[in-house]
Design an enzyme around this catalytic site. Structure first.
Site, PDB file in Angstrom:
ATOM      1  CG  ASN A  38      -2.542  -1.084   1.291  1.00  0.00           C
ATOM      2  OD1 ASN A  38      -2.691  -1.106  -0.542  1.00  0.00           O
ATOM      3  ND2 ASN A  38      -3.240  -1.386   1.968  1.00  0.00           N
ATOM      4  CB  CYS A  48      -6.428   0.697   3.008  1.00  0.00           C
ATOM      5  SG  CYS A  48      -7.631  -1.027   2.906  1.00  0.00           S
TER       6      CYS A  48
HETATM    7  N1  LIG Z   1     -11.448  -2.087   2.716  1.00  0.00           N
HETATM    8  C1  LIG Z   1     -10.528  -2.393   1.847  1.00  0.00           C
HETATM    9  O1  LIG Z   1     -10.906  -2.292   0.816  1.00  0.00           O
HETATM   10  C2  LIG Z   1      -9.487  -3.277   2.561  1.00  0.00           C
HETATM   11  C3  LIG Z   1      -8.610  -3.705   1.782  1.00  0.00           C
HETATM   12  C4  LIG Z   1      -7.775  -4.498   2.033  1.00  0.00           C
HETATM   13  C5  LIG Z   1      -7.465  -4.728   3.283  1.00  0.00           C
HETATM   14  N2  LIG Z   1      -8.569  -3.631   4.112  1.00  0.00           N
HETATM   15  C6  LIG Z   1      -8.410  -4.076   5.267  1.00  0.00           C
HETATM   16  O2  LIG Z   1      -9.221  -5.436   5.921  1.00  0.00           O
HETATM   17  C7  LIG Z   1      -9.272  -5.167   7.607  1.00  0.00           C
HETATM   18  C8  LIG Z   1     -11.092  -4.527   7.170  1.00  0.00           C
HETATM   19  O3  LIG Z   1     -11.552  -3.468   6.257  1.00  0.00           O
HETATM   20  P1  LIG Z   1     -12.947  -3.083   6.507  1.00  0.00           P
HETATM   21  O4  LIG Z   1     -13.139  -2.300   5.128  1.00  0.00           O
HETATM   22  O5  LIG Z   1     -13.577  -4.423   5.943  1.00  0.00           O
HETATM   23  O6  LIG Z   1     -13.326  -2.715   7.590  1.00  0.00           O
HETATM   24  P2  LIG Z   1     -15.125  -2.251   7.780  1.00  0.00           P
HETATM   25  O7  LIG Z   1     -14.705  -1.881   8.801  1.00  0.00           O
HETATM   26  O8  LIG Z   1     -15.945  -2.252   6.371  1.00  0.00           O
HETATM   27  O9  LIG Z   1     -15.439  -3.397   8.656  1.00  0.00           O
HETATM   28  C9  LIG Z   1     -15.328  -4.373   9.958  1.00  0.00           C
HETATM   29  C10 LIG Z   1     -16.285  -4.986  10.562  1.00  0.00           C
HETATM   30  O10 LIG Z   1     -16.181  -5.330  11.813  1.00  0.00           O
HETATM   31  C11 LIG Z   1     -17.178  -5.504  12.570  1.00  0.00           C
HETATM   32  N3  LIG Z   1     -16.049  -5.624  14.051  1.00  0.00           N
HETATM   33  C12 LIG Z   1     -15.651  -5.463  14.550  1.00  0.00           C
HETATM   34  N4  LIG Z   1     -15.306  -5.848  15.922  1.00  0.00           N
HETATM   35  C13 LIG Z   1     -15.860  -7.345  16.161  1.00  0.00           C
HETATM   36  C14 LIG Z   1     -15.639  -8.506  16.593  1.00  0.00           C
HETATM   37  N5  LIG Z   1     -14.924  -8.261  17.432  1.00  0.00           N
HETATM   38  N6  LIG Z   1     -16.386  -9.490  16.056  1.00  0.00           N
HETATM   39  C15 LIG Z   1     -17.229  -9.312  14.912  1.00  0.00           C
HETATM   40  N7  LIG Z   1     -17.381  -8.262  14.783  1.00  0.00           N
HETATM   41  C16 LIG Z   1     -16.885  -6.974  14.765  1.00  0.00           C
HETATM   42  C17 LIG Z   1     -17.752  -4.024  12.753  1.00  0.00           C
HETATM   43  O11 LIG Z   1     -18.584  -4.051  13.491  1.00  0.00           O
HETATM   44  C18 LIG Z   1     -17.723  -3.797  10.839  1.00  0.00           C
HETATM   45  O12 LIG Z   1     -19.136  -4.556  10.591  1.00  0.00           O
HETATM   46  C19 LIG Z   1      -9.128  -3.721   7.651  1.00  0.00           C
HETATM   47  O13 LIG Z   1      -7.872  -3.970   9.036  1.00  0.00           O
HETATM   48  C20 LIG Z   1      -8.031  -3.368   6.440  1.00  0.00           C
HETATM   49  O14 LIG Z   1      -7.833  -1.900   6.667  1.00  0.00           O
HETATM   50  C21 LIG Z   1      -9.190  -3.446   3.926  1.00  0.00           C
END
Ligand SMILES: NC(=O)c1ccc[n+]([C@@H]2O[C@H](COP(=O)([O-])OP(=O)(O)OC[C@H]3O[C@@H](n4cnc5c(N)ncnc54)[C@H](O)[C@@H]3O)[C@@H](O)[C@H]2O)c1
Length: 441
Positions: free
Chosen positions: A211, A263
């Site tokens: 990234n 990200c």
């Molecule tokens: N969004 C992207 O394009 C992308 C791409 C690659 C990697 N990532 C990484 O993936 C991870 C997730 O990103 P995202 O965009 O999907 O996040 P997001 O914020 O859209 O979703 C996270 C989810 O986790 C849930 N959550 C939090 N704590 C919890 C728990 N203890 N038990 C169950 N659910 C719980 C939240 O309610 C939320 O729905 C991050 O580390 C991000 O950096 C994201």
């Protein structure tokens, strides 16, 4: 295989739906009751092309289940994915790992039989070690391995990216866990994406380094764009000229208003902190972020310049608010600092976005929203293209001109050609391109 996914955001939901589509039995768990309730009915909480169909089909086939209860799904699973958020920690830019650690504690309580715990969230180097410790402390008897399997999908093209990845990275120090991972991704063997087996810490770092490198390409081409504007060159041709070199590659060389999204900015910030914690500095990444911060607000000055230097009481219409097309995600969208800067300079802001207005309302204030580009442009002193949605590529320019107070367009994505805009009577400014055709001397 039986899979539990903890966290049903962009990554957890897309991963869960795709694994179910491969034939695995998947339960997606989330603590957000409203999200689980709507998903169970097949209604998506996010805009991602193809996702409603994929989730719907796998819900009906019984391979995909949504639940708030983590206990049963974890007890049954051979692999448990942690896909919770790792936002920037308020105040210091470190990755906030509280959600990851909470998930690890919840998972620990329910482990039965050998289970692979897979960190899909983007986490700093060494987080896998800490997750392992958390689980080991509360369940010394448990049989488990912690693996890092970072995700590289792009929002807006997430399903394609998950099913046709450039590579799969598996960071594992346990051969049994590597076998489980190979089995999980076996349905992809037909497309033969390289699977890179590394140590766990290496896998964690690969994600951040990837990234940070992408962010570097963007800040680099944005600075070159600024030079082009001053030197009378065309950044799009420069980008093409360098991108055709295989050592450089053409992707992520589109000059624009700076990078945003959920990200790149947060991961660049976290990587800088990771480096500091290890007694080293990533000066290139620090500069990449600094260049980006300055750039985003500078776009408002570009709009002011197109209107003669002043924005007080001017109506500025924005097309596109989300950080990129094909998503409703507004996290760290470049439109946010742009709107603030325009308002600071006295402008009245109107906006249209194909799907992002509801999310935008939660982060932007004093913006008037419209349901199509022409209504948005009505009475505007300047129209600014902020996000390159497909539907902005062939606007009816005569109609736009007829509804605007002044025919001024600032195209932050270089969708249009200067000569074409001049023909339609627009005062036009793009990014990193000479306003007038180059003359040879
Ligand atoms: N969004 C992207 O394009 C992308 C791409 C690659 C990697 N990532 C990484 O993936 C991870 C997730 O990103 P995202 O965009 O999907 O996040 P997001 O914020 O859209 O979703 C996270 C989810 O986790 C849930 N959550 C939090 N704590 C919890 C728990 N203890 N038990 C169950 N659910 C719980 C939240 O309610 C939320 O729905 C991050 O580390 C991000 O950096 C994201």
């Amino acid at each position: 295989m039986r899979v539990a996914i903890i966290g049903t955001g962009y990554v957890g939901l897309v991963s869960g739906a795709c694994f179910a589509d491969f034939g695995h039995e998947v339960t997606c768990v989330d603590t957000d009751a409203a999200k689980i309730a709507t998903l169970s009915k097949g209604v998506m909480p996010i805009h991602e092309p193809g996702l409603p169909e994929l989730v719907g089909a796998n819900l009906r086939a019984g391979r995909l289940v949504f639940s708030m209860d983590l206990a049963g799904p974890v007890r049954n699973a051979e692999a448990v994915f942690i896909a919770v958020g790792t936002p920037s920690r308020r105040g210091d830019g470190h990755a906030d790992l509280s959600y990851v650690y909470a998930a690890a504690r919840d998972i620990a309580a329910e482990l039965t039989g050998f289970t692979v715990i897979v960190t899909k969230s983007t986490v700093p180097v060494g987080t896998g070690d800490e997750v392992e410790q958390i689980i080991r402390r509360s369940r010394p008897d448990a049989e488990f391995a912690v693996v890092s399997n970072p995700e590289f999908l792009r929002q807006g093209a997430a399903i394609r990216d998950f099913k046709h990845p450039d590579r799969i990275v598996v960071g594992s120090n346990d051969p049994r866990a590597s076998e489980v991972m190979a089995e999980l991704y076996r349905p992809l063997y037909l497309n033969a994406p390289p699977i890179l087996y590394t140590g766990r810490r290496t896998a964690e770092l690969i994600k951040y380094a990837a990234n940070a490198f992408l962010a570097t390409k963007i800040s680099f081409i944005n600075e070159i764009a600024e030079l082009c504007e001053k030197a009378g060159a065309d950044v799009q041709e420069v980008a093409r000229g360098i991108g055709l070199d295989n050592r450089i590659g053409s992707k992520f060389l589109h000059a624009g208003p700076g990078f945003g999204g959920s990200c790149l900015p947060k991961d660049a910030r976290a990587l800088i902190k990771i480096a500091h914690d290890h007694g080293t500095a990533l000066r290139v990444v620090e500069t990449v972020l600094a260049v980006n911060d300055v750039r985003q607000r500078a776009m408002a000055r570009k709009v002011a310049a197109a209107l003669g230097g002043h924005l007080r009481d001017k109506n500025v219409a924005l097309l596109g608010l989300t950080f990129k097309p094909n998503t409703d995600d507004m996290r760290e969208a470049p439109s946010i600092p742009l709107v603030t800067a325009l308002q600071d300079m006295g402008a009245r802001v109107r906006a249209y976005d194909p799907v992002g207005i509801e999310q935008a309302k939660q982060v932007l204030t004093n913006v008037a929203y419209f349901s199509d580009p022409y209504a948005c442009a009505e009475g505007a002193d300047a129209l600014v293209i902020v996000t390159e949605w497909e539907e902005f590529r062939a606007l009816d320019l005569a109609r736009l001109r007829s509804v605007m107070a002044r025919p001024v367009m600032v195209d932050l994505r270089n969708i249009y050609r200067p000569d074409e805009m001049a023909r339609h009577g627009f005062v036009y400014d793009g990014i990193g391109r000479p306003g007038m055709p180059e003359t040879s001397s």
